[in-house]
Design an enzyme around this catalytic site. Structure first.
Site, PDB file in Angstrom:
ATOM      1  N   PRO A   2       0.811  -1.207   0.000  1.00 39.52           N
ATOM      2  CA  PRO A   2       0.000   0.000   0.000  1.00 39.52           C
ATOM      3  C   PRO A   2       0.847   1.260   0.000  1.00 39.52           C
ATOM      4  O   PRO A   2       1.781   1.391   0.775  1.00 39.52           O
ATOM      5  CB  PRO A   2      -0.787  -0.101   1.309  1.00 39.52           C
ATOM      6  CG  PRO A   2      -0.168  -1.196   2.082  1.00 39.52           C
ATOM      7  CD  PRO A   2       1.004  -1.699   1.353  1.00 39.52           C
ATOM      8  N   GLU A   3       0.488   2.171  -0.871  1.00 38.38           N
ATOM      9  CA  GLU A   3       1.079   3.504  -0.894  1.00 38.38           C
ATOM     10  C   GLU A   3      -0.019   4.467  -0.431  1.00 38.38           C
ATOM     11  O   GLU A   3      -1.096   4.035  -0.027  1.00 38.38           O
ATOM     12  CB  GLU A   3       1.573   3.837  -2.308  1.00 38.38           C
ATOM     13  CG  GLU A   3       2.510   2.783  -2.860  1.00 38.38           C
ATOM     14  CD  GLU A   3       3.021   3.083  -4.259  1.00 38.38           C
ATOM     15  OE1 GLU A   3       3.090   4.275  -4.625  1.00 38.38           O
ATOM     16  OE2 GLU A   3       3.355   2.139  -4.983  1.00 38.38           O
TER      17      GLU A   3
END
Length: 273
Positions: A2-3
DNA sequence: GATAATGTTCGATC
DNA sequence: AGATCGAACATTAT
């Protein structure tokens, strides 16, 4: 995985689903993802009510009515899922049982993620947050990107990934941002002209907000807080497209993959200079 | 079996 | 002091 856009998607889901709800008990299946002892986590959270859900870069903060916050970094394969009482998942590491039924599950295949307790009023001083630059979605973050870029000669791709400069951009969106800004990833940051810097600023904001609107990118693992995949994967212009045609209108280039600091960068040498 | 994977951190070396 | 690099962490899918 996840960014910033994926973590923001989860943040919104948790805020909607968990705000005002109380934790009844906690079950720890893999203590190595905790920075504190399982017993401290259980004691601190039993009976605590969720008072807020914040995000800074890729870090999520669950604020409780006890003046304590749970700091969560999902690293590569962490997932947070609000779910019913059934459906045991394969890589569940921690389960937060809710007082009114249902649960929040922390799953993490590679178990590189970390859950850490911090005092809410000192959240910014915790070592996990102290080293982070301003959030990449804020004006302060974009300002800082341009200031630091003008002073360092590190490749611009590497600067975008440096969480102490601005927090939130990861390997997928770094490539996407540079493609939209038409900048070659190995350009020394301090070689960018002022018009190239403003293109970078615009591209950063546009890519991140568009990805949030699509509820994140799911290539393999990412799930939103409610278990659905994000929809941005079909809109990626370079990431994972090595050998395919550049999607820019009128460009005949082919997407390349190049290693920078042991990580893949995808780009088009025809339209990115 | 080798390789790569949406990330961070630590220690060594400029 | 600041920048940079490789290895380490842990596990799966191809």
């Amino acid at each position: 995985m996840p960014e910033l856009p994926e973590v923001e998607t989860i943040r919104r889901d948790l805020e909607r689903c968990l705000l005002g709800r109380t934790i009844a008990s906690v079950r720890v299946l893999r203590a190595s993802v905790l920075q504190c002892s399982p017993r401290r986590l259980k004691r601190a959270l039993a009976g605590a009510t969720v008072a807020g859900v914040r995000r800074h870069g890729k870090v999520l903060l669950l604020d409780f009515d006890t003046d304590q916050s749970l700091l969560i970094h999902l690293r590569m394969t962490g997932q947070l899922l609000v779910c019913g009482d059934s459906a045991e998942r394969r890589f569940t590491r921690v389960i937060f049982h809710l007082a009114d039924g249902g649960r929040l599950a922390y799953a993490d295949c590679r178990a590189l993620g970390r859950l850490e307790f911090v005092r809410s009023d000192r959240a910014g001083a915790s070592n996990s947050l102290a080293n982070l630059g301003p959030d990449a979605l804020t004006e302060a973050g974009l300002d800082r990107l341009l200031v630091v870029a003008s002073r360092r000669r590190t490749p611009i791709k590497c600067l975008l990934l440096d969480q102490s400069v601005l927090a939130g951009i990861g390997n997928i969106y770094a490539s996407e941002i540079l493609n939209l800004a038409r900048l070659a990833p190995d350009r020394p940051a301090n070689s960018l002209s002022s018009s190239e810097l403003s293109a970078l600023r615009r591209a950063t904001h546009r890519v991140l907000t568009a990805a949030i609107d699509a509820r994140g990118t799911t290539l393999r693992d990412f799930r939103t807080g409610t278990g659905e995949p994000g929809r941005y994967a079909s809109r990626l212009r370079v990431y994972g497209r090595e050998g395919k045609r550049c999607l820019r209108r009128g460009c005949r280039g082919t997407i390349l993959r190049q290693l920078q600091r042991q990580r893949s960068t995808f780009w088009c040498a025809e339209c990115q200079r």
